[in-house]
Design a protein around this motif. Sequence first.
Motif, mmCIF file in Angstrom:
data_model
loop_
_atom_site.group_PDB
_atom_site.id
_atom_site.type_symbol
_atom_site.label_atom_id
_atom_site.label_comp_id
_atom_site.label_asym_id
_atom_site.label_seq_id
_atom_site.Cartn_x
_atom_site.Cartn_y
_atom_site.Cartn_z
ATOM 1 N N CYS A 57 0.854 -1.196 0.000
ATOM 2 C CA CYS A 57 0.000 0.000 0.000
ATOM 3 C C CYS A 57 0.893 1.249 0.000
ATOM 4 O O CYS A 57 2.003 1.228 0.536
ATOM 5 C CB CYS A 57 -0.858 0.049 1.266
ATOM 6 S SG CYS A 57 -1.892 -1.403 1.490
ATOM 7 N N GLY A 58 0.358 2.323 -0.548
ATOM 8 C CA GLY A 58 1.003 3.636 -0.431
ATOM 9 C C GLY A 58 2.421 3.660 -0.970
ATOM 10 O O GLY A 58 2.709 3.182 -2.072
ATOM 11 N N SER A 104 5.950 -3.938 3.415
ATOM 12 C CA SER A 104 5.268 -3.128 4.427
ATOM 13 C C SER A 104 6.275 -2.627 5.466
ATOM 14 O O SER A 104 6.885 -3.445 6.173
ATOM 15 C CB SER A 104 4.188 -3.956 5.124
ATOM 16 O OG SER A 104 3.622 -3.229 6.193
ATOM 17 N N GLN A 105 6.442 -1.334 5.534
ATOM 18 C CA GLN A 105 7.353 -0.766 6.536
ATOM 19 C C GLN A 105 6.969 -1.264 7.922
ATOM 20 O O GLN A 105 7.779 -1.820 8.644
ATOM 21 C CB GLN A 105 7.288 0.768 6.469
ATOM 22 C CG GLN A 105 8.247 1.528 7.359
ATOM 23 C CD GLN A 105 7.837 1.590 8.822
ATOM 24 O OE1 GLN A 105 8.661 1.285 9.695
ATOM 25 N NE2 GLN A 105 6.611 1.937 9.106
ATOM 26 N N VAL A 155 5.336 10.447 9.743
ATOM 27 C CA VAL A 155 4.294 9.655 9.077
ATOM 28 C C VAL A 155 4.668 9.387 7.618
ATOM 29 O O VAL A 155 4.447 8.303 7.087
ATOM 30 C CB VAL A 155 2.923 10.368 9.202
ATOM 31 C CG1 VAL A 155 1.904 9.758 8.252
ATOM 32 C CG2 VAL A 155 2.418 10.262 10.646
ATOM 33 N N LYS A 243 4.274 12.049 -1.884
ATOM 34 C CA LYS A 243 4.975 12.758 -0.806
ATOM 35 C C LYS A 243 4.512 14.204 -0.738
ATOM 36 O O LYS A 243 4.227 14.732 0.335
ATOM 37 C CB LYS A 243 6.486 12.682 -1.080
ATOM 38 C CG LYS A 243 7.354 12.531 0.098
ATOM 39 C CD LYS A 243 7.535 11.117 0.616
ATOM 40 C CE LYS A 243 6.277 10.397 0.984
ATOM 41 N NZ LYS A 243 6.442 9.013 1.332
ATOM 42 N N VAL A 363 -1.617 1.672 9.304
ATOM 43 C CA VAL A 363 -3.040 1.563 8.973
ATOM 44 C C VAL A 363 -3.472 0.138 9.297
ATOM 45 O O VAL A 363 -3.477 -0.736 8.441
ATOM 46 C CB VAL A 363 -3.285 1.942 7.495
ATOM 47 C CG1 VAL A 363 -4.774 1.925 7.180
ATOM 48 C CG2 VAL A 363 -2.723 3.343 7.218
HETATM 49 O O1 M6R Z 1 3.646 0.202 6.840
HETATM 50 P P1 M6R Z 1 3.325 0.096 5.386
HETATM 51 O O2 M6R Z 1 4.534 0.197 4.517
HETATM 52 O O3 M6R Z 1 2.529 -1.143 5.064
HETATM 53 O O4 M6R Z 1 2.424 1.341 5.084
HETATM 54 C C1 M6R Z 1 1.806 1.520 3.844
HETATM 55 C C2 M6R Z 1 1.353 2.939 3.660
HETATM 56 O O5 M6R Z 1 0.390 3.272 4.610
HETATM 57 C C3 M6R Z 1 2.527 3.915 3.756
HETATM 58 O O6 M6R Z 1 3.523 3.589 2.858
HETATM 59 C C4 M6R Z 1 2.077 5.358 3.492
HETATM 60 O O7 M6R Z 1 1.603 5.496 2.187
HETATM 61 C C5 M6R Z 1 3.254 6.272 3.749
HETATM 62 N N1 M6R Z 1 3.430 6.513 5.150
HETATM 63 C C6 M6R Z 1 3.186 7.532 2.992
HETATM 64 O O8 M6R Z 1 4.348 8.272 3.164
#
Ligand code: M6R
Length: 366
Positions: A57-58, A104-105, A155, A243, A363
Amino acid sequence: EKGGYPDFMLKEICEQPRVVRDTLVGRLAPTGELDIDELGLSFEELNLIDRVYVIACGTSYHAGLIAKNLIEGWARIPCEVEAASEFRYRNPIITPTTLVVAVSQSGETADTLAAIRDARIKGGKVFGITNVVGSPVARESDGVIYTKANKEIAVASTKSFIGQIVSLSLLSLLLAQAKGKLKTGQVKMLFHELGDTAAQIQHILDTQGPAIHEAALACKDAASALFVGRGMGTAISYEGALKLKEVSYLHAEAYAAGEMKHGPIALIDPGFPVIAVATKSPTYDKVVSNLKECEARGATIIALATEGDEDIAKIAGHIISIPPVRDCFSAITASVPLQLLAREVALMRGCNVDQPRNLAKSVTVE
Ligand code: M6R
């Protein structure tokens, strides 16, 4: 805690050279074999992989878009990249020789986790790429590569994105090696060039501040901005636009430059900001001709250009210089000034860059 920086976002952007180095430490054996034991699959099993899905995601999804170019380019395995929220609600084709790479971070994004579970039920192999040791994504995957970003507090993802691209580059090289598509010497050379991006990022951080500041001044009052590029530059543009919008609330969209004529060029009027990834690449000339069309309509062009490129200065009002880098690694370097640009614009517009409105770092609900 911010280590002398005014905000976490800047601190984390400045940590990126270290993230590149740490993510690569110990990964190349003297024999030229890549060492990624945590993957949990043998070379023989990797050789059987015939389809890859990257789900995320994202920002993590954008790392996937970059990986698609590497997996298909180096390993010649068909690769699709899909938002986890889409993947989980359709019926993707997954077999025992499908590799699902979950990026996923946080390692706890609800949609990404649901997609992993679904992929495993359908019999696919799942690799996680995450920044958090022992996170649900790590626990529920067959193997995992940890990005070495350390805790990310702002964030907006910055350093974790760079760690993801480096990890996905390693995975792509490994798949290429297992498939016999790259020779050991080529893998070694690419690995070293991947490592060189640490110094290149540092060079950008050290030299491009004033140019980025001027570029930010040029777009801070716009109602909207367009990010364009081709190939790797398209993926970089998606992340640049995300961004900018998330931290500055300036509406931004990204487009493959070749799509401009199919609609978005109608947006361009005098002063409209177009931020272009125009570094030297196989499609450089095409990007330049797209930019000429924007220039003819009065756009304010901010170009990310390869150091020493004098031609681009004839079209672009603002130039941000990037050291020469092989196209496959251009996302690592070119993303950094776009992070800084987003932050500068956000600060000029009075936004809180570490904690944008309406957003959470993880999220964990749908
Ligand atoms: O923790 P995750 O990598 O799964 O998060 C996915 C997105 O919510 C995340 O990359 C979000 O788009 C960024 N914080 C935006 O900078």
